[in-house]
Design an enzyme around this catalytic site. Structure first.
Site, PDB file in Angstrom:
ATOM      1  N   LEU A 158      68.595 -13.843 -54.422  1.00 26.79           N
ATOM      2  CA  LEU A 158      69.417 -15.013 -54.745  1.00 26.79           C
ATOM      3  C   LEU A 158      68.530 -16.172 -55.180  1.00 26.79           C
ATOM      4  O   LEU A 158      67.430 -16.363 -54.646  1.00 26.79           O
ATOM      5  CB  LEU A 158      70.244 -15.436 -53.521  1.00 26.79           C
ATOM      6  CG  LEU A 158      71.176 -14.362 -52.955  1.00 26.79           C
ATOM      7  CD1 LEU A 158      72.069 -14.969 -51.871  1.00 26.79           C
ATOM      8  CD2 LEU A 158      72.019 -13.711 -54.044  1.00 26.79           C
ATOM      9  N   GLY A 211      68.282 -10.389 -51.971  1.00 25.58           N
ATOM     10  CA  GLY A 211      69.431 -10.048 -52.810  1.00 25.58           C
ATOM     11  C   GLY A 211      69.104  -8.962 -53.837  1.00 25.58           C
ATOM     12  O   GLY A 211      69.982  -8.209 -54.250  1.00 25.58           O
ATOM     13  N   ASN A 252      64.295  -9.783 -46.544  1.00 23.79           N
ATOM     14  CA  ASN A 252      63.326 -10.663 -45.867  1.00 23.79           C
ATOM     15  C   ASN A 252      63.932 -11.976 -45.414  1.00 23.79           C
ATOM     16  O   ASN A 252      63.218 -12.936 -45.133  1.00 23.79           O
ATOM     17  CB  ASN A 252      62.161 -10.947 -46.824  1.00 23.79           C
ATOM     18  CG  ASN A 252      62.612 -11.723 -48.053  1.00 23.79           C
ATOM     19  OD1 ASN A 252      63.789 -11.731 -48.386  1.00 23.79           O
ATOM     20  ND2 ASN A 252      61.694 -12.381 -48.725  1.00 23.79           N
ATOM     21  N   GLU A 253      65.271 -12.041 -45.338  1.00 26.79           N
ATOM     22  CA  GLU A 253      65.950 -13.329 -45.103  1.00 26.79           C
ATOM     23  C   GLU A 253      65.398 -14.102 -43.903  1.00 26.79           C
ATOM     24  O   GLU A 253      65.235 -15.312 -43.965  1.00 26.79           O
ATOM     25  CB  GLU A 253      67.466 -13.111 -44.916  1.00 26.79           C
ATOM     26  CG  GLU A 253      68.244 -12.976 -46.208  1.00 26.79           C
ATOM     27  CD  GLU A 253      68.138 -11.601 -46.840  1.00 26.79           C
ATOM     28  OE1 GLU A 253      67.391 -10.746 -46.332  1.00 26.79           O
ATOM     29  OE2 GLU A 253      68.812 -11.384 -47.871  1.00 26.79           O
TER      30      GLU A 253
END
Ligand SMILES: CCCCCCC/C=C/C(=O)SCCNC(=O)CCNC(=O)[C@H](O)C(C)(C)COP(=O)(O)OP(=O)(O)OC[C@H]1O[C@@H](n2cnc3c(N)ncnc32)[C@H](O)[C@@H]1OP(=O)(O)O
Length: 316
Positions: A122, A167, A191-192
């Site tokens: 994203l 994303g 990896n958020e």
């Protein structure tokens, strides 16, 4: 029956509805396919080269549909890193819709026009310093892209020719099969948590469907990024191939999948994915509100700012 299914297919929802005789979209798989936005005539430029049709309404995405093979190639082309902006997400959803409605399309290969990066995930700038309404619109577009790709009745193959964090990994995981270039410099994963943010339940569910609960739990908590070889080891990627062959291998793999009768494969796919899709459809609005509230918090905005600053530092 088979012919009926093929002709009436509008994503996995319609597929299972026809198969089960369920009349109500709301109680079936994918009720939210927006026909209001389809087709967006005028926004789409068509060019015809023999049996290959090129269509796109944006320079950030190209879609080439080969009527003879029934295979479309969807290339992300949003320099420098194919980040998923609101515009690209919207174009992706429209493009996938268009392919779904094309009776000669049976499969899609998703890849990147840029060497080394499949997608950076994203677009973080869409999640920073914007009004709440923008966050809501952005998140709805993320959901829409996921619903179209994860819910596609077509054979979807990700030809991952570069790194694919967050994303980007989600898009690859939505596909039926993943091939990745065997370059150890590339990595893939959700990896958020490393950005101080939390992958929502439908990211988690998508990953669980691919690698199972234990690997998902570890990967999500630690925000793990895997090398191509590690990704194969945990099942996140089906196989690695020499970098220069990713696309051709994807075509060969597609031919294997297309040997299966569409209706049988589609119903099976729908059966596998229905619960996950229904889960988001039932909570779509609350998921948007959660995202907008979460991302607007000062502490989260600070985390994202620090992450982007770190990304801009020269790499060692
Ligand atoms: C309830 C709340 C739920 C919240 C859930 C939110 C779910 C979020 C999902 C996401 O996808 S968040 C995005 C996560 N993405 C990343 O962490 C990737 C970060 N980028 C990289 O690791 C690297 O850029 C790369 C992709 C491996 C490429 O490396 P390379 O060395 O080739 O390029 P860079 O010099 O690092 O980057 C070039 C340029 O692009 C900018 N950029 C990179 N990634 C993004 C991004 N995701 N969004 C926006 N911009 C990005 C980077 O800052 C550089 O910009 P400039 O310095 O040139 O201005």
């Amino acid at each position: 029956m088979a012919a009926l299914l093929l002709r009436t297919s509008r994503g996995l929802g319609a597929c299972l509805r026809v198969a089960t005789g369920c009349p109500s979209p709301s109680s079936c798989v994918v009720a939210a396919w927006s026909s209001a936005r389809w087709p967006r005539e005028g926004a789409v430029a068509w060019r015809t080269h023999a049996q290959v049709r090129h269509y796109s309404s944006s320079d950030k995405l190209s879609i080439d549909m080969d009527d003879k093979t029934g295979v479309a190639v969807l290339k992300l082309s949003n320099p420098p890193v194919n980040s998923l902006s609101l515009e690209l997400l919207t174009e992706l959803a429209i493009g996938l819709d268009k392919l779904e409605m094309n009776p000669s399309c049976r499969g899609v290969i998703m890849t990147s026009a840029h060497p080394h990066i499949f997608s950076a995930g994203l677009d973080v700038s869409e999640m920073m310093g914007k009004p709440t309404e923008h966050y809501r619109e952005f998140w709805r577009a993320v959901q829409e892209m996921w619903l179209k790709l994860y819910g596609s009745s077509l054979v979807t193959i990700a030809a991952i020719n570069g790194s694919s964090p967050a994303g980007g990994c989600l898009m690859a995981m939505c596909c039926d099969y993943r091939l990745m270039a065997d370059n150890p410099k590339y990595s893939i994963g959700l990896n958020e948590t490393k950005l101080g943010i939390v992958a929502p339940f439908w990211f988690r569910d998508t990953m669980m469907g691919v690698v199972g609960t234990r690997v998902t739990e570890r990967s999500l908590q630690l925000g793990l990024m895997y090398s191509p070889a590690e990704a194969v080891h945990v099942g996140l990627v089906d196989r690695t191939v020499p970098e220069e062959t990713v696309f051709e291998e994807a075509r060969t793999e597609m031919a294997r999948w297309l040997k299966i009768p569409d209706h049988a494969r589609q119903i099976t796919k729908s059966m596998m994915r229905k619960t996950t899709i229904d889960h988001l459809l039932a909570q779509r609005d609350s998921d948007i509100s959660n995202f907008a509230n979460f991302i607007s918090k000062d502490s989260i905005q600070k985390s994202l700012t620090a992450y982007m600053q770190a990304l801009r530092q020269p790499k060692k």
